[in-house]
Design an enzyme around this catalytic site. Structure first.
Site, PDB file in Angstrom:
ATOM      1  N   THR A 199      -4.591   9.191  -4.544  1.00 49.08           N
ATOM      2  CA  THR A 199      -4.599   9.140  -3.076  1.00 49.08           C
ATOM      3  C   THR A 199      -3.710  10.242  -2.511  1.00 49.08           C
ATOM      4  O   THR A 199      -4.074  10.920  -1.540  1.00 49.08           O
ATOM      5  CB  THR A 199      -4.105   7.758  -2.601  1.00 49.08           C
ATOM      6  OG1 THR A 199      -4.906   6.769  -3.211  1.00 49.08           O
ATOM      7  CG2 THR A 199      -4.234   7.627  -1.091  1.00 49.08           C
ATOM      8  N   GLU A 207       0.829  -1.208   0.000  1.00 46.61           N
ATOM      9  CA  GLU A 207       0.000   0.000   0.000  1.00 46.61           C
ATOM     10  C   GLU A 207       0.862   1.256   0.000  1.00 46.61           C
ATOM     11  O   GLU A 207       0.520   2.258  -0.635  1.00 46.61           O
ATOM     12  CB  GLU A 207      -0.883   0.023   1.256  1.00 46.61           C
ATOM     13  CG  GLU A 207      -2.131  -0.802   1.167  1.00 46.61           C
ATOM     14  CD  GLU A 207      -3.166  -0.177   0.258  1.00 46.61           C
ATOM     15  OE1 GLU A 207      -2.889  -0.008  -0.951  1.00 46.61           O
ATOM     16  OE2 GLU A 207      -4.259   0.143   0.746  1.00 46.61           O
TER      17      GLU A 207
END
Lengths: 311, 311
Positions: free
Chosen positions: B181, B128
């Site tokens: 993001t 991630e």
């Protein structure tokens, strides 16, 4: 029914991570009240024992709460209250909330319960406002509902009764110094780092989950407050030592009770809670500060009628 | 066992009030992967279908996660991965988390499960980090554990699987615009007003309580985000209209999925979730923005082996 004798429990607000939203109801520690219907058409307080508090209803949290309830009902019924104060005002375990919750509980019962317990909370909050200057529910909610309670929202008011594991015990040390709620509020900052806020709501989620699953370790891991405790604990002598000694004696976690100066610890089982009481006592023994230490279960019931003859 | 075919579910992180701590696992929506032991002594990715993503293991979230796991074990075993990407990267429903979680799940299973699912989370977080620049667990945790999960703490990492009511369904609209993001993080403020933070942790407590008691109304009342949503929703066309239309169609609540641009709503029952899908579709129909709408249950299981012949 013309008269009701009740027990009005002490409460622990905030419970570490849950500033302004979480609270829990203690067992055995609390005030007693006698509330009677009268023909006076007014709310009166005929007697307060144990503490020097105002007898004028408009200047007393019990009186203000009672009048808020009667006003909402449009009732002209008169009530007189006797308050046998055992919780010391300013101790941080919900002294004003006990009186506020007791007044509205008893009057509601004497009037045939026009309101649910949840509906009584806003009236008791009016009394709290007199004491602290702010409308808060984190003591009056558990004092009325028992167990753990969560104020999910203040506007609109939404209070949730949480599941409360049976083996949870509280130990409380009350150092007899004065920390006024209003002063304890003034040390707070108006904004908090996002990172600390995230840690805080992670802990609130963890604590609520731990209560439902009766996971005592998770409850303990969640009892952290990185926002309010670092500021307010400076007002409480030997706070860090009490916290450390409690942990070493087996407590799940600890923190400031309400706005202090009382410090609470939660433990699994009464035996451990008593060991924590001994550890707290040792920390304060040579401090020169007078103090009380209490051990209590978490009461599943809030304010309740009592059978005792003379309270 | 030399080879494992798995389904890698999409996930919704944050879930309105739980920024950085809450996540849930979707059913049916997700990638498929085939992972094989090889004699190469390395992690390789022989094929990625459906999306144009890096095949070099060190530049791919699945590869990085796999290598983190193998490094922790000190294993020299080689693995090859095929990834059949169905979740669009950048959609906000955990595309990178699905690959990261899938890689570590499959390799752990092929090695005889040296790690528990909870222990796999940190390895998937390494993947991630490659995608978003930050170590976050709110997608990989539900992708591995299924259901709702709570990251109580990041340091030390403490992830809790929460109870997940059976009738909860998610509706997701994915407007095909790009919100990275990292960009979505840059609009956040470093500090938040204490008052908003209190409201947020009240809602986290309410949501967790609602999940355990299967109180759908309480779940709905708790789905508010006063901190992140007001900033990030500005990056998403017609966000307020989608929210309003979802509520009118019967959704319990809604919010941004992860860092967006997908918007999710939760409903009680599949029938309502489908009505919400229609309402979302109507809002976007004439927007000029391409979009997908999905309805999904909440999966009680995370990544799982699949029986399908060719994924």
């Amino acid at each position: 029914m013309k008269e009701l004798r009740i027990f009005c429990p002490a409460t622990i607000a905030n419970v570490a991570c849950g500033f302004d939203v979480l609270g829990l109801c203690l067992d055995h520690i609390g005030d007693e009240m006698v509330v009677r219907k009268t023909g006076s058409g007014q709310v009166t307080i005929s007697r307060i024992e144990g503490q020097d508090l105002p007898l004028e209803a408009a200047n007393n949290v019990a009186g203000v709460s009672a009048m808020a309830l009667l006003k909402a009902l449009g009732s002209k019924q008169g009530f007189d209250m006797e308050i046998h104060k055992k919780i010391k005002p300013g101790s941080g375990i919900g002294s004003s909330a006990a009186s506020a919750a007791g007044a509205v509980f008893a009057i509601n019962r004497l009037l045939g319960e026009p309101f649910t317990l949840n509906e009584l909370i806003p009236f008791a909050m009016e009394g709290e406002k007199l004491a602290s200057g702010a409308l808060h529910a984190d003591n009056v909610a558990p004092a009325l509902l028992g167990g753990f309670s969560l104020v999910r929202s203040y506007d609109p008011l939404d209070v949730i009764r949480l599941h409360t594991p049976g083996q949870l015990y509280a130990t409380i040390i009350h150092p007899q110094i004065e920390v006024k709620t209003a002063d304890a509020r003034s040390v707070l900052k108006h904004s908090v780092p996002l990172k600390k806020a995230i840690a805080q709501w992670g802990n609130v989620g963890g604590l609520v989950s731990g209560l439902y699953t009766e996971d005592y370790d998770l409850i303990g891991r969640s009892l952290h407050d990185g926002i309010v405790e670092p500021l307010r604990s400076l007002l409480i002598p030997r706070f860090d030592q009490v916290k450390q000694a409690s942990a070493e004696a087996g407590a799940l976690g600890s923190g400031i009770s309400g706005s202090g100066p009382s410090i609470f610890a939660l433990s699994k089982g009464e035996h451990t809670a008593k060991k924590v009481a001994e550890a707290m006592t040792q920390v304060y023994a040579d401090s020169g500060v007078a103090f009380d230490v209490h051990v209590s279960g978490i009461s599943h019931e809030g304010v309740r009628p009592t059978m005792s003859g003379t309270p």
